[in-house]
Enzyme design. Structure first.
Site, PDB file in Angstrom:
ATOM      1  N   ILE A  31       0.871  -1.326   0.045  1.00  0.00           N
ATOM      2  CA  ILE A  31      -0.199   0.019  -0.068  1.00  0.00           C
ATOM      3  C   ILE A  31       0.826   1.258  -0.118  1.00  0.00           C
ATOM      4  O   ILE A  31       0.276   2.413  -0.510  1.00  0.00           O
ATOM      5  CB  ILE A  31      -0.904   0.000   1.406  1.00  0.00           C
ATOM      6  CG1 ILE A  31      -2.324   0.858   1.045  1.00  0.00           C
ATOM      7  CG2 ILE A  31      -0.300   0.525   2.516  1.00  0.00           C
ATOM      8  CD1 ILE A  31      -3.355   0.712   2.022  1.00  0.00           C
ATOM      9  N   ASN A  86      11.914  -8.284   6.891  1.00  0.00           N
ATOM     10  CA  ASN A  86      12.399  -7.454   8.012  1.00  0.00           C
ATOM     11  C   ASN A  86      11.562  -8.513   9.354  1.00  0.00           C
ATOM     12  O   ASN A  86      10.701  -8.856   9.427  1.00  0.00           O
ATOM     13  CB  ASN A  86      11.321  -6.258   8.242  1.00  0.00           C
ATOM     14  CG  ASN A  86      11.889  -5.245   7.147  1.00  0.00           C
ATOM     15  OD1 ASN A  86      12.993  -5.232   6.835  1.00  0.00           O
ATOM     16  ND2 ASN A  86      10.799  -4.549   6.526  1.00  0.00           N
ATOM     17  N   HIS A  99       6.101 -11.928   5.804  1.00  0.00           N
ATOM     18  CA  HIS A  99       6.008 -11.785   4.157  1.00  0.00           C
ATOM     19  C   HIS A  99       7.580 -11.384   3.781  1.00  0.00           C
ATOM     20  O   HIS A  99       8.129 -10.864   4.464  1.00  0.00           O
ATOM     21  CB  HIS A  99       5.179 -10.420   4.226  1.00  0.00           C
ATOM     22  CG  HIS A  99       5.624  -9.406   5.112  1.00  0.00           C
ATOM     23  ND1 HIS A  99       5.209  -9.362   6.649  1.00  0.00           N
ATOM     24  CD2 HIS A  99       5.983  -8.262   4.824  1.00  0.00           C
ATOM     25  CE1 HIS A  99       5.844  -8.279   7.190  1.00  0.00           C
ATOM     26  NE2 HIS A  99       5.985  -7.632   6.122  1.00  0.00           N
ATOM     27  N   LEU A 100       7.451 -11.565   2.614  1.00  0.00           N
ATOM     28  CA  LEU A 100       8.727 -11.169   1.762  1.00  0.00           C
ATOM     29  C   LEU A 100       8.358  -9.885   0.852  1.00  0.00           C
ATOM     30  O   LEU A 100       7.277  -9.871   0.254  1.00  0.00           O
ATOM     31  CB  LEU A 100       9.156 -12.212   0.674  1.00  0.00           C
ATOM     32  CG  LEU A 100       9.951 -13.621   1.113  1.00  0.00           C
ATOM     33  CD1 LEU A 100       9.277 -14.248   2.322  1.00  0.00           C
ATOM     34  CD2 LEU A 100      10.247 -14.244  -0.191  1.00  0.00           C
ATOM     35  N   HIS A 101       9.135  -8.857   1.082  1.00  0.00           N
ATOM     36  CA  HIS A 101       9.003  -7.666   0.089  1.00  0.00           C
ATOM     37  C   HIS A 101       9.628  -8.090  -1.065  1.00  0.00           C
ATOM     38  O   HIS A 101      11.004  -8.428  -1.254  1.00  0.00           O
ATOM     39  CB  HIS A 101       9.663  -6.527   0.941  1.00  0.00           C
ATOM     40  CG  HIS A 101       8.952  -6.081   2.119  1.00  0.00           C
ATOM     41  ND1 HIS A 101       8.307  -5.033   2.167  1.00  0.00           N
ATOM     42  CD2 HIS A 101       9.191  -6.414   3.146  1.00  0.00           C
ATOM     43  CE1 HIS A 101       7.673  -4.730   3.359  1.00  0.00           C
ATOM     44  NE2 HIS A 101       8.321  -5.654   4.149  1.00  0.00           N
TER      45      HIS A 101
HETATM   46  P1  5GP Z   1       7.002  -4.822   7.236  1.00  0.00           P
HETATM   47  O1  5GP Z   1       7.307  -3.251   7.814  1.00  0.00           O
HETATM   48  O2  5GP Z   1       6.224  -5.627   8.355  1.00  0.00           O
HETATM   49  O3  5GP Z   1       8.143  -5.495   6.783  1.00  0.00           O
HETATM   50  O4  5GP Z   1       5.932  -4.659   6.329  1.00  0.00           O
HETATM   51  C1  5GP Z   1       4.737  -4.498   6.210  1.00  0.00           C
HETATM   52  C2  5GP Z   1       4.296  -3.635   5.027  1.00  0.00           C
HETATM   53  O5  5GP Z   1       2.804  -4.056   4.905  1.00  0.00           O
HETATM   54  C3  5GP Z   1       4.653  -2.262   4.666  1.00  0.00           C
HETATM   55  O6  5GP Z   1       5.464  -2.172   3.478  1.00  0.00           O
HETATM   56  C4  5GP Z   1       3.331  -1.687   4.568  1.00  0.00           C
HETATM   57  O7  5GP Z   1       3.285  -0.484   3.625  1.00  0.00           O
HETATM   58  C5  5GP Z   1       2.308  -2.772   4.260  1.00  0.00           C
HETATM   59  N1  5GP Z   1       1.203  -2.494   4.478  1.00  0.00           N
HETATM   60  C6  5GP Z   1       0.570  -2.110   5.725  1.00  0.00           C
HETATM   61  N2  5GP Z   1      -0.942  -1.858   5.502  1.00  0.00           N
HETATM   62  C7  5GP Z   1      -1.140  -2.457   4.699  1.00  0.00           C
HETATM   63  C8  5GP Z   1      -2.495  -2.623   3.817  1.00  0.00           C
HETATM   64  O8  5GP Z   1      -3.415  -2.282   4.513  1.00  0.00           O
HETATM   65  N3  5GP Z   1      -2.590  -3.404   2.728  1.00  0.00           N
HETATM   66  C9  5GP Z   1      -1.189  -3.350   1.879  1.00  0.00           C
HETATM   67  N4  5GP Z   1      -1.436  -3.754   0.706  1.00  0.00           N
HETATM   68  N5  5GP Z   1      -0.042  -3.191   2.222  1.00  0.00           N
HETATM   69  C10 5GP Z   1      -0.061  -2.818   3.920  1.00  0.00           C
END
Ligand code: 5GP
Length: 113
Positions: A31, A86, A99-101
């Site tokens: 997002i 992360n 999750h994998l980015h």
């Molecule tokens: P993290 O910070 O845990 O490694 O990654 C979480 C990711 O989820 C972030 O990059 C953030 O932008 C994404 N994210 C958070 N809320 C949502 C959402 O409601 N929908 C989508 N598609 N991505 C989200």
């Protein structure tokens, strides 16, 4: 029990841009994209973070990695992309559902911040 954000997306309770789904995983657009292509490759099984995974999750983890390569190929990313996991809040994790980015489409500096 409280569902994770990604479980709600998997359950279609929260909308997301889904680009792929199978019985093990779902792939959505982030997002808040940090690159022209920024996807999240998410297992349907809730594993809060990578360090919580165990040997019994090895097929799931393998699936996610292989899927990343396949999707990068299908999107024509020209074998140029980065995968990021992360692990833990101090490492930038904000959603505690593994999750994998997958990032691509701009120069990716090394080391990452
Ligand atoms: P993290 O910070 O845990 O490694 O990654 C979480 C990711 O989820 C972030 O990059 C953030 O932008 C994404 N994210 C958070 N809320 C949502 C959402 O409601 N929908 C989508 N598609 N991505 C989200």
């Amino acid at each position: 029990m409280t569902l994770t954000l990604f479980e709600k997306i998997i359950n279609k309770e929260i909308p997301a841009d889904i680009i792929y789904e199978d019985e093990i995983s779902i792939v959505i657009k982030d997002i808040s994209p940090q690159a022209p292509t920024h996807l999240l490759i998410i297992p349907k099984k809730v594993i809060p973070k990578l360090s919580d995974a165990s040997k019994k999750d090895k097929d799931i983890l393998g699936h996610l990695m292989l899927l990343a390569g396949r999707i990068a190929e299908e999107l024509g990313l020209d074998e140029t992309f980065r995968l990021v996991v992360n692990n833990g809040a101090a490492a930038g994790q904000s959603v505690f559902h593994l999750h994998l980015h997958l990032l691509s489409g701009r120069p990716l500096n090394w080391p990452p911040g």
